[in-house]
Design a protein around this motif. Structure first.
Motif, PDB file in Angstrom:
ATOM      1  N   MET A 123       0.832  -1.212   0.000  1.00 12.52           N
ATOM      2  CA  MET A 123       0.000   0.000   0.000  1.00 12.52           C
ATOM      3  C   MET A 123       0.864   1.258   0.000  1.00 12.52           C
ATOM      4  O   MET A 123       2.049   1.225   0.279  1.00 12.52           O
ATOM      5  N   ARG A 124       0.209   2.388  -0.301  1.00 18.59           N
ATOM      6  CA  ARG A 124       0.827   3.692  -0.148  1.00 18.59           C
ATOM      7  C   ARG A 124       0.207   4.345   1.080  1.00 18.59           C
ATOM      8  O   ARG A 124      -0.838   3.904   1.572  1.00 18.59           O
ATOM      9  N   TRP A 125       0.827   5.394   1.586  1.00 21.91           N
ATOM     10  CA  TRP A 125       0.271   6.120   2.735  1.00 21.91           C
ATOM     11  C   TRP A 125       0.678   7.576   2.642  1.00 21.91           C
ATOM     12  O   TRP A 125       1.605   7.904   1.870  1.00 21.91           O
ATOM     13  N   GLY A 126      -0.029   8.437   3.398  1.00 22.88           N
ATOM     14  CA  GLY A 126       0.315   9.852   3.394  1.00 22.88           C
ATOM     15  C   GLY A 126       0.382  10.397   1.974  1.00 22.88           C
ATOM     16  O   GLY A 126      -0.439  10.073   1.126  1.00 22.88           O
ATOM     17  N   SER A 127       1.402  11.220   1.710  1.00 26.46           N
ATOM     18  CA  SER A 127       1.540  11.806   0.373  1.00 26.46           C
ATOM     19  C   SER A 127       2.632  11.121  -0.436  1.00 26.46           C
ATOM     20  O   SER A 127       2.955  11.547  -1.526  1.00 26.46           O
ATOM     21  N   GLY A 128       3.199  10.070   0.126  1.00 27.20           N
ATOM     22  CA  GLY A 128       4.356   9.451  -0.526  1.00 27.20           C
ATOM     23  C   GLY A 128       3.979   8.482  -1.629  1.00 27.20           C
ATOM     24  O   GLY A 128       2.809   8.150  -1.809  1.00 27.20           O
ATOM     25  N   GLY A 129       4.987   8.029  -2.356  1.00 29.94           N
ATOM     26  CA  GLY A 129       4.748   7.099  -3.451  1.00 29.94           C
ATOM     27  C   GLY A 129       5.295   5.718  -3.154  1.00 29.94           C
ATOM     28  O   GLY A 129       5.090   4.779  -3.912  1.00 29.94           O
ATOM     29  N   LEU A 130       6.026   5.594  -2.044  1.00 26.62           N
ATOM     30  CA  LEU A 130       6.639   4.313  -1.711  1.00 26.62           C
ATOM     31  C   LEU A 130       5.558   3.309  -1.355  1.00 26.62           C
ATOM     32  O   LEU A 130       4.533   3.663  -0.781  1.00 26.62           O
ATOM     33  N   ARG A 131       5.789   2.046  -1.701  1.00 25.83           N
ATOM     34  CA  ARG A 131       4.848   0.995  -1.323  1.00 25.83           C
ATOM     35  C   ARG A 131       5.504   0.085  -0.302  1.00 25.83           C
ATOM     36  O   ARG A 131       6.652  -0.314  -0.450  1.00 25.83           O
ATOM     37  N   TRP A 132       4.763  -0.240   0.746  1.00 23.59           N
ATOM     38  CA  TRP A 132       5.223  -1.216   1.738  1.00 23.59           C
ATOM     39  C   TRP A 132       3.977  -1.904   2.261  1.00 23.59           C
ATOM     40  O   TRP A 132       2.853  -1.508   1.905  1.00 23.59           O
ATOM     41  N   VAL A 133       4.131  -2.924   3.088  1.00 21.14           N
ATOM     42  CA  VAL A 133       2.956  -3.681   3.512  1.00 21.14           C
ATOM     43  C   VAL A 133       2.026  -2.823   4.374  1.00 21.14           C
ATOM     44  O   VAL A 133       0.796  -2.913   4.296  1.00 21.14           O
ATOM     45  N   ARG A 134       2.619  -1.955   5.175  1.00 20.18           N
ATOM     46  CA  ARG A 134       1.928  -0.952   5.984  1.00 20.18           C
ATOM     47  C   ARG A 134       2.955   0.186   6.078  1.00 20.18           C
ATOM     48  O   ARG A 134       4.123  -0.027   5.741  1.00 20.18           O
ATOM     49  N   PRO A 135       2.565   1.383   6.545  1.00 22.38           N
ATOM     50  CA  PRO A 135       3.529   2.478   6.531  1.00 22.38           C
ATOM     51  C   PRO A 135       4.887   2.106   7.164  1.00 22.38           C
ATOM     52  O   PRO A 135       4.935   1.535   8.254  1.00 22.38           O
ATOM     53  N   LEU A 136       5.948   2.442   6.428  1.00 23.08           N
ATOM     54  CA  LEU A 136       7.310   2.172   6.891  1.00 23.08           C
ATOM     55  C   LEU A 136       7.795   3.397   7.659  1.00 23.08           C
ATOM     56  O   LEU A 136       7.684   4.518   7.171  1.00 23.08           O
ATOM     57  N   HIS A 137       8.326   3.152   8.875  1.00 21.14           N
ATOM     58  CA  HIS A 137       8.717   4.298   9.708  1.00 21.14           C
ATOM     59  C   HIS A 137      10.212   4.480   9.898  1.00 21.14           C
ATOM     60  O   HIS A 137      10.691   5.584  10.078  1.00 21.14           O
TER      61      HIS A 137
END
Lengths: 309, 741
Positions: B139-153
């Protein structure tokens, strides 16, 4: 972070604390949408505002109707009419999980005493053509919220991504208040001059709607209303954007979306009446999804949808 | 040599994806490093709900410098060739060397690739890995374009050796790598820095995170067992659940609680399923009574009150869940007591099984008719088998199975007992689905066997009748599993059954059911006649009579004529499944083919007995040589038959024998043939194969002493007839020409 040291003492206290908490986080506290919907997600503040580039932050209570869940007010936690609390923030903030945990603390769920878990649960709404990834949040083994990062709505990719929280208010409040039956839960302060339980407010309505939903609703009329809503939705969206009276371009997305919501609820009623067969079911869901998709397409052509004015 | 430590900190990773993800991280990063020239001594991947971690030991500090020499065009080659060479090497003309070779002066390029430091390579490889990570869903999150299984911190990425620790400089979508991470979400949320893998695991443990999933699982299992043991109870083993729960917690805390008394009378399977599916609880059993009395839940935190609040909350949720289950159980039992299982099955008349194959109720009626006829062949009472088939799927209409589909069959067994039906019928309700997989137990009770076979045959013939057999990897109705089920039931119960009649009967009744609604009036009548015939003479008899009988031309005939081809095709499908099954047992594939070539191959038990007898003999020296001798005889005979255009099948005459070896063979064949025919009367293929193996000596002796293709035409013919007798004798258990060798 703790809004109050004392735990909430009634249903409305839980709601008021959530309102205060999310207001403090900068959300616009909206009021419920004035139509029958199956879930808070249907509120245009969620579905439509999740689309397009504009930033957005809102929180609201949304009364929700699930005709098939009616139990004449007898089941301890099943209702055909209940409340959801929705939070929708776009773009999803980096500390969204922490903000959420803060909201639990605000209603008296202290993470040092409880077991809070994020358990995989991908969300999908076939009628809205929407999906997202996230979790159901468990508190001591009970699902208390749905936590979703929207990926698509109405077939469109969400960019930026909206984060959505849905709290099942009755269930959550029952847990916090230690009530075993929803109808026994105090609605207002039990020390009030006129203390009211949830049952005082809703038991009779649950009985009346259960009877109507399951046995009495006029199915021929409901089928006709479904057709009407579908036709009106299509007609409004097909109308030219230019309004001859004002001389402005006005795309009537929300009126059209109202008809889509209507069609969806009519489908739920027909389903509860048991007059939609398994094979027809998919076809009806597909018809509602087609409406939602057209509304989403149209919204992206409007200013709120990010189109330069 | 430095060690590498990588941690990718994110929001909660789904439990089911963690093991695979840890492995993918290890594989992708180490492959990338090696490809860039960085070899290493060892690597291990780990996962918790919030982190993926990779530890690589003994990495090269830098990739080795590489020197490559490439030969180019001759010095006097046209300018174009030289330019091409310069382009492909990326060098200028003055960088080239001209060398004398036997072919004249030739340009050589020497390309020096300097080594690169590990940190540069690690940064590149890790970024590429993160950006292309094979999550089942991302998935994507926030305004970013990176994809990870859930937001990467967070990204922790350090190289360490005796000299110290170095952060690998790297940034992915605004997340800069560092040497810091955090502990448990609630118990130790503060950031800390780490030096190397040992330091990391130690500090994590202090921060209430157990890195290894195996260690978490062991910990959960040991604590659950000792909590149960202390009260004289035992944990019901559930490895799938253990692995899942280990993926839901970083710091497992086992809590045991009691199930409220009001629920203890629920069937154990209901308690277990409800607790596992809804709450991810382990079931705790009292070994004396076999009842499930308690549960174990695994919390992710150490609460201030030792978990009392958590346990109370979990008990409350469980009580709500079990109230539902109890409600279903009581409603179902009440329905069964007043209308029986047949009454419960009534709604199945409205449930479509498959749109061309009709409703569940129609399917049940077909299974019942088949079960009735199979019953006597498997030692079951026909009436009991039919009854069992009629009620075996009734629980599909129960509230409990609607809620917990995995309890189908199990609930049928309980409800059959509620109705007071026999143990055999109750058992068949559960067992007729078996075997569900290669390791599942096969039913052995006659009534269960009859219903299980009828169920599977109806399913297979149904999908064959509508041309929906499995193709490639597509087998949505699990037809391969159904066929393997029939094979295992037949073999493990020693059932000698002619499957052809089952197939014909099943296909015919499906074909009639599919075509009848649209048939013209007179065709309908003809189809009804067949159905009448079935009612009078049984499914098998009528099917065989109809298919083999004279049905003339037209609509009905077309339906009936389609059956034999489909029946044959289905039998081939069974043969393929049988081959797979037997190969799994170590049977040679050509031996199976040799056995399948014999008539009566629809009786799978006979096929297997033939194959086993043949394989056993082939493992002896006599057997192996017999096959050589047989092959020699067969080759000579075939050549002669082809050349002469006749078949040498007249009996040979012993009086024409010239030498003792020839006379011995006559005698041996005589003896063997009488032994073999006696053995075959009782299908004793081992004795028959043994008798054949005894021919090995005489056959060898014959070929040594005698020339078959004699100048004397009379002798030659007699000997060819003798070879024919060998072929005939040796082909009675299996077709030896199918053997490879």
């Amino acid at each position: 972070m703790d809004a109050s040291q004392t735990p909430p003492n009634c249903f409305q206290d839980v709601i008021l604390r959530l309102q205060a908490y999310w207001a403090a986080q900068g959300c616009a506290i909206l009021q419920p949408y004035d139509m029958e919907v199956g879930a808070g997600t249907f509120h245009p503040a969620t579905t439509l505002r999740a689309l397009g580039p504009n930033h957005w932050a809102a929180a609201f209570v949304q009364p929700s109707r699930r005709p098939t869940d009616g139990r004449y007010g007898e089941n301890p936690n099943r209702l055909q009419h209940y409340y959801q609390y929705q939070v929708i923030i776009k773009p999803s903030p980096p500390d969204f999980q922490d903000l959420y945990l803060g909201s639990l603390a605000a209603i008296g769920i202290d993470a040092s005493m409880h077991d809070i878990r994020f358990v995989e649960d991908d969300w999908e709404s076939p009628t809205l053509g929407a999906w997202g990834l996230g979790w159901e949040v468990w508190c001591d083994g009970m699902e208390v919220s749905q936590f979703t990062y929207f990926q698509q709505v109405g077939g469109h990719d969400c960019a930026p991504v909206a984060g959505e929280l849905t709290y099942g208010l009755e269930r959550l409040a029952m847990y916090v208040l230690g009530a075993d039956h929803v109808m026994d839960m105090p609605f207002n302060d039990p020390a009030s001059a006129i203390p009211l339980t949830y049952g005082d407010v809703f038991r009779q309505a649950e009985q009346e709607y259960s009877r109507w939903n399951f046995d009495q609703a006029d199915t021929a009329m409901l089928f006709q209303h479904f057709e009407d809503a579908e036709a009106e939705c299509g007609r409004i969206l097909a109308a030219p954007a230019d309004d001859p009276k004002t001389g402005r371009a006005i795309i009537m997305v929300q009126p059209a979306y109202d008809q889509c919501i209507k069609a969806s609820h009519l489908f739920n009623l027909l389903d509860a009446r048991g007059v939609i067969s398994v094979t027809e079911r998919q076809a009806y869901i597909g018809r509602v999804r087609a409406l939602a998709k057209r509304c989403a397409d149209a919204f992206l052509e409007t200013e709120a949808g990010g189109k330069a004015a | 040599m430095p060690d590498l430590l990588i941690e990718l900190l994110s929001e909660e990773i789904p439990a089911r994806m963690q093991t695979r993800a840890a492995d993918d991280l290890r594989r992708l990063v180490t492959e990338g490093l090696v490809e860039a020239g960085l070899t290493y001594a060892g690597a291990a991947g780990f996962a918790t709900p919030r982190r993926l971690t990779l530890a690589v030991e003994g990495l090269l500090a830098a990739s080795p410098a590489v020197r490559e020499e490439r030969k180019g065009p001759r010095a006097d080659a046209p300018e174009q060739a030289l330019q091409g060479f310069l382009r492909s090497t990326g060098l200028a003309k003055e960088d080239l060397e001209a060398r004398e070779t036997p072919k004249g002066e030739v340009w050589f390029a020497v390309i020096e690739k300097p080594g690169r430091p590990a940190s540069e390579i690690v940064a590149e490889v890790l970024e590429a890995t993160v950006r292309s990570f094979p999550w089942p869903k991302s998935m994507r999150w926030g305004s970013g374009g990176l994809r990870w299984v859930r937001p990467l911190h967070g990204i922790l990425c350090v190289l360490s050796d005796e000299a110290g620790t170095e952060v690998v400089p790297l940034e992915i979508d605004g997340i800069a790598a560092g040497d810091r991470t955090v502990g448990h979400r609630f118990l130790a949320p503060d950031e800390f820095s780490v030096l190397n893998f040992d330091d990391y695991t130690t500090k994590l443990k202090k921060s209430k995170v157990i890195l290894s999933a195996e260690e978490r699982a062991e910990h959960i299992w040991a604590d659950a067992e000792s909590a149960a043991f202390a009260q004289g109870l035992e944990v019901v083993e559930d490895r799938g659940l253990l692995a899942e729960v280990a993926g839901l917690v970083e710091w497992p805390v086992v809590l045991m609680g009691a199930i409220d008394d009001g629920f203890l009378e629920l069937p154990a399977e209901v308690l277990q399923t409800s607790m596992r599916e809804h709450q991810k609880f382990f079931s705790i059993r009292n070994p004396k009574t076999g009842r499930i009395e308690k549960f174990v839940t695994v919390a992710n935190t150490e609460a201030a009150d030792e978990g009392a609040t958590i346990l109370a909350g979990n008990r409350k949720v469980l009580a709500a869940r079990l109230s539902d289950a109890k409600f279903f159980w009581e409603n179902d039992a009440r329905a069964v007591r007043s209308h029986g299982l047949k009454g419960m099955a009534k709604p199945l008349e409205q449930v479509t099984f498959q749109h061309e194959l009709g409703t569940q109720a129609e399917r049940i009626a077909r299974i019942a008719a088949l079960a009735r006829e199979i019953a006597p062949m498997v030692g079951a009472d026909a009436g009991e088998a039919e009854l069992a088939a009629r009620v075996a799927k009734a629980d599909l209409a129960s509230e409990m199975v609607y809620e917990f589909p995995e309890l189908q069959g199990v609930m049928g067994r309980y409800y059959a007992k509620v109705e007071g039906l026999s143990d055999a019928v109750a058992a068949a309700c559960e067992e007729h689905y078996a075997p569900l997989g290669p390791s599942d137990t096969v039913p052995s009770q006659p009534v269960s066997v009859a219903v299980a076979l009828a169920d599977k045959v109806d399913m297979l013939t149904g999908f064959w009748a509508i041309d929906q057999k499995p193709t490639g990897s597509k087998d949505p109705f699990a037809l391969r599993r159904a066929a393997l089920g029939v094979i295992r039931i037949v073999l493990e119960n020693d059932l000698s059954l002619s499957l052809d009649q089952f197939f014909d009967a099943g296909l015919l009744s499906h074909k009639i059911a599919i075509n009848q609604p649209e048939a013209a009036a007179e065709d309908k009548e003809a189809l009804n006649d067949i159905l009448q015939d079935i009612a009078e003479h049984g499914v098998f008899g009528a099917a065989v009579r109809t298919i083999r009988g004279n049905v003339g031309e037209g609509f009905v005939a077309d339906i009936v004529k389609a059956v034999p081809d489909k029946s044959l095709d289905l039998l081939e499908f069974f043969h393929d499944r049988l081959k797979v099954h037997l190969r799994g047992e170590g049977m040679r594939h050509d031996v199976i083919d040799a056995a399948l070539e014999m008539p009566g191959s629809d009786d799978l038990l006979r096929v297997v007995h033939r194959a086993r007898a043949l394989q056993a003999v082939l493992e002896t020296e006599d057997g192996e040589n017999l096959v050589q001798g047989f092959r020699r005889a067969n080759n000579i005979l075939q050549q002669a038959e082809e050349a002469d255009g006749v078949e040498y099948s007249y009996g040979p005459e012993v009086k024409l024998a010239e030498v003792d070896a020839e006379r011995d063979l006559f005698k041996a064949l005589d003896q063997a043939r009488s032994k073999i025919s006696k053995a075959l009367e009782t299908d004793d293929f081992s004795v028959a194969m043994g008798a054949m193996a005894e021919l090995r000596g005489p056959i060898d002796g014959f070929f040594e002493a005698v020339q078959v293709n004699s100048e004397n035409e009379i002798l030659r013919r007699n000997r060819l007839n003798l070879l024919h007798l060998i072929r005939d004798t040796c082909g009675q258990v299996a077709d030896l020409t199918r053997l490879e060798g």
